[in-house]
Motif scaffolding. Sequence first.
Motif, mmCIF file in Angstrom:
data_model
loop_
_atom_site.group_PDB
_atom_site.id
_atom_site.type_symbol
_atom_site.label_atom_id
_atom_site.label_comp_id
_atom_site.label_asym_id
_atom_site.label_seq_id
_atom_site.Cartn_x
_atom_site.Cartn_y
_atom_site.Cartn_z
ATOM 1 N N SER A 447 0.685 -1.277 -0.228
ATOM 2 C CA SER A 447 0.224 0.253 -0.158
ATOM 3 C C SER A 447 1.052 1.280 -0.218
ATOM 4 N N CYS A 448 0.071 2.680 -0.355
ATOM 5 C CA CYS A 448 0.906 3.497 -0.152
ATOM 6 C C CYS A 448 0.717 4.468 0.823
ATOM 7 N N ARG A 449 2.527 4.774 1.622
ATOM 8 C CA ARG A 449 1.644 5.099 2.812
ATOM 9 C C ARG A 449 1.208 6.777 3.061
ATOM 10 N N SER A 450 1.602 7.490 1.666
ATOM 11 C CA SER A 450 0.878 9.089 1.828
ATOM 12 C C SER A 450 -0.635 8.447 1.380
ATOM 13 N N CYS A 451 -1.281 7.393 0.488
ATOM 14 C CA CYS A 451 -2.662 7.433 0.051
ATOM 15 C C CYS A 451 -3.643 6.665 0.504
ATOM 16 N N GLY A 452 -2.737 5.718 0.824
ATOM 17 C CA GLY A 452 -3.548 4.613 1.360
ATOM 18 C C GLY A 452 -4.325 3.668 0.756
ATOM 19 N N LYS A 486 6.898 3.876 -7.356
ATOM 20 C CA LYS A 486 6.177 5.596 -7.188
ATOM 21 C C LYS A 486 4.482 5.031 -7.054
ATOM 22 N N CYS A 487 4.019 5.599 -6.079
ATOM 23 C CA CYS A 487 2.310 4.668 -6.393
ATOM 24 C C CYS A 487 1.828 5.345 -7.332
ATOM 25 N N PRO A 488 1.406 3.865 -8.197
ATOM 26 C CA PRO A 488 0.450 4.604 -8.892
ATOM 27 C C PRO A 488 -1.011 5.668 -9.288
ATOM 28 N N GLU A 489 -1.076 6.302 -8.186
ATOM 29 C CA GLU A 489 -2.388 7.245 -7.769
ATOM 30 C C GLU A 489 -1.951 8.326 -7.378
ATOM 31 N N CYS A 490 -1.088 8.373 -6.376
ATOM 32 C CA CYS A 490 -0.720 9.746 -6.205
ATOM 33 C C CYS A 490 0.757 10.265 -6.622
ATOM 34 N N ALA A 491 1.237 9.113 -7.134
ATOM 35 C CA ALA A 491 3.382 9.303 -7.355
ATOM 36 C C ALA A 491 3.643 9.095 -6.146
HETATM 37 ZN ZN ZN Z 1 -0.305 7.090 -2.897
#
Ligand code: ZN
Length: 743
Positions: A447-452, A486-491
Amino acid sequence: MLYADIIVDISHESLDKTYQYKIPEHLQNKVRVGMPVEVTFGMGNRCLTGYVVGLSDEPKIEEYRIKDIKDLVDKGVPIESRMIALAHWMKENFGGTMNDALRTVLSVKKSVKPVEKKQIALAVDRSTAEELLKKFAKKHNVARARLMKELLTYQPIPKELVTGKLNVNAATLKALEEQGIITTIVEEVYRTTGGKNNDNSTRVVLNKNQQKLCNQICEEYKAGKRNTYLIHGVTGSGKTEVYLQTIEYIVGLGKQVIVLIPEIALTYQTVRRFTERFGSRVAFLHSKLSAGERYDQYRLAKEGKLDIMIGPRSALFTPFEHLGCIVIDEEHENSYKSEQVPKYHARETAIELARMTDSCVILGSATPSVEAYERAERGEYVLLELKERAKNATLPEVEIIDLKEEMAAKNRSMFSRALQKEMEERLVRGEQTMLFLNRRGYSGSVSCRSCGKPIMCPHCSVSLTLHYDQTLHCHYCGHTIPLPEKCPECASPYIAAFGTGTQKVEEAVKKLFPQARVLRMDADTTKEKESYEKILSTFANEGADILVGTQMIVKGHDFPKVTLVGILAADLSLNVSDYRSAERTFQLLAQAAGRAGRDELPGKVIIQTYQPKHYSITTAAKEDYIGFFRQEMAFRKMLKYPPQAHILAVLCIGRDEDKTRQFCEHVATTAKEFAKTKKGEYISVIGPTKASIAKSNDFYRNLIYIKADTYGILTELAEKLEPFREQDKNVILQLDFDPMGSY
Ligand code: ZN
Ligand code: ADP
Ligand code: ZN
């Protein structure tokens, strides 16, 4: 019914081709599904035997083109008839089409060629052969001369030796055969999976309890009573010995026996115990057999050359002419429910097959399914118990560790302090440890720690799983991508893996105890043929101190030197959205605990958990099945889950999202209307909703759950839903009765 659908050739390829025949007046009410009948077929009106696979009131083609059934075939009921009748029962009780059911039951391809063994022999007498030898030698026909010389010394000679070592080519052989000098003997060889000779030197003497159970089953069988027995026996109580002895008795009466066993438990030890007792009269089915080998096993069975067939659920369809008993070991296993249509349960199907063949059924488990135990309590099954271990009477000591307390004490390791200490002691004493984790892969989802947001499979609505080589895998469709930076959602660059996998455990053990020899067994290390057996035998031969693994390691293995079992995250299996999760957790823990201290050395089990008070964990720690069963039944009763009620899952699967949803809505409406007609009976329609895996392989999945008090209401409803199959060819309708997992 006025018409019958008939198959005239039961090879795998032609199961789809049924022909409609008219049932003549005098045979009305006599023709049933599965019966062999005499029909005329084709232009020449050849007379053939066909099998009835369906009955209907409507003609499918013009009336005048439909021929009459000539007669019933009544010289004994062939095995195929029984299988077809069983397929019909499966279709009625588990959904799917008759073809799906026939394919499951008649799983043998006729077109698989048996292996032939060819041998070369003389077709002329010795003196002629000697003359010929001289003649060939004189004419410098060296190859021919060589062959004659060999055949005069010893015959017949395997053909591959003649063309190989003797270097005689095929053209020469052909010429000699045409001249009538030699002949080819063709013999079919069966590839057997059983052993050579039985060897009774290792036979154990049953203890009093075992003997009592065995006597009861055998005496009742002899007296013509056909029961379903449930042997509830703690791990290592000697159930397998009871099966062996009972089977021997029933085979002694000229009957045949099917033994179902989860594939994962079909270990070298099991194979050895059965072949020592039954030699080449026993055969084994497993997924690594080729189609030809499988075919040979079935043929041997059909020809009466076997007494016992052992294998996973498909072994149930072994064509034994004189079936007498069906044994289902580890009765609670999920793998007894088919994942393919028809989604049959082997336990229920075995009981029906036993009814058809006048056989008895023996179910066995240390942790019986809630369904089976409930029936045993009600007296539908005969409950038999083995309360003590056969070899040593002491069950292992079990300690439950609260992981929240470990965290509070600043222990960030995946091993509690108690477990670390015990592992160290085992290493010092030269004993073995098993560490059990209910997960696969290096770690869980990422998971992305920034956007979850978790990283998802683009084809299936599940998160991808991180593997050791830094790639992400979808466990449903196999989709694989490298771990993104990088996160595919929020980079965001902060991507993290959660959960723990067996590989991580292995690394942590190696770091903590660099001197320890560690083995790992999970889906990734056992992909190759025989790697599973290799890991187990290395561990059994004490080639390692610690074995780390998934549920694979808890099944029926007997390691005398294992005195410690660590269960790392006992509640992982509790966190699944499935009414069976507590049962599954109990089973896994009790079975894992049963691995410790199987021999003279006393054993210890450590269960690490975040929910130390959960009844599935506290009762498993005491191997208190009854305690678990009582609490679980209370839960099932309250929420009306099986065995208190029955569930039918209806899955609609299609490529077009909207159309699939609309289709599913229609099905739900029909189900709700049906429910209204059932006054005074409990029936509840839930949905339609998206399945929790709402998309798989780019197919959309919608779901309806129907709960009812009786199974009969659900099969009646299934019948009502049947026309939907024809309605829209782009949407697949799948039924699952009393499903095992959640969709
Ligand atoms: Zn993210
Ligand atoms: P289960 O199938 O209940 O797990 P098994 O039949 O595999 O139990 O028995 C466990 C172990 O105890 C095996 O090693 C088996 O050989 C041994 N055993 C079983 N019954 C006896 C007996 N009556 N005497 C001696 N050893 C026995
Ligand atoms: Zn996928």
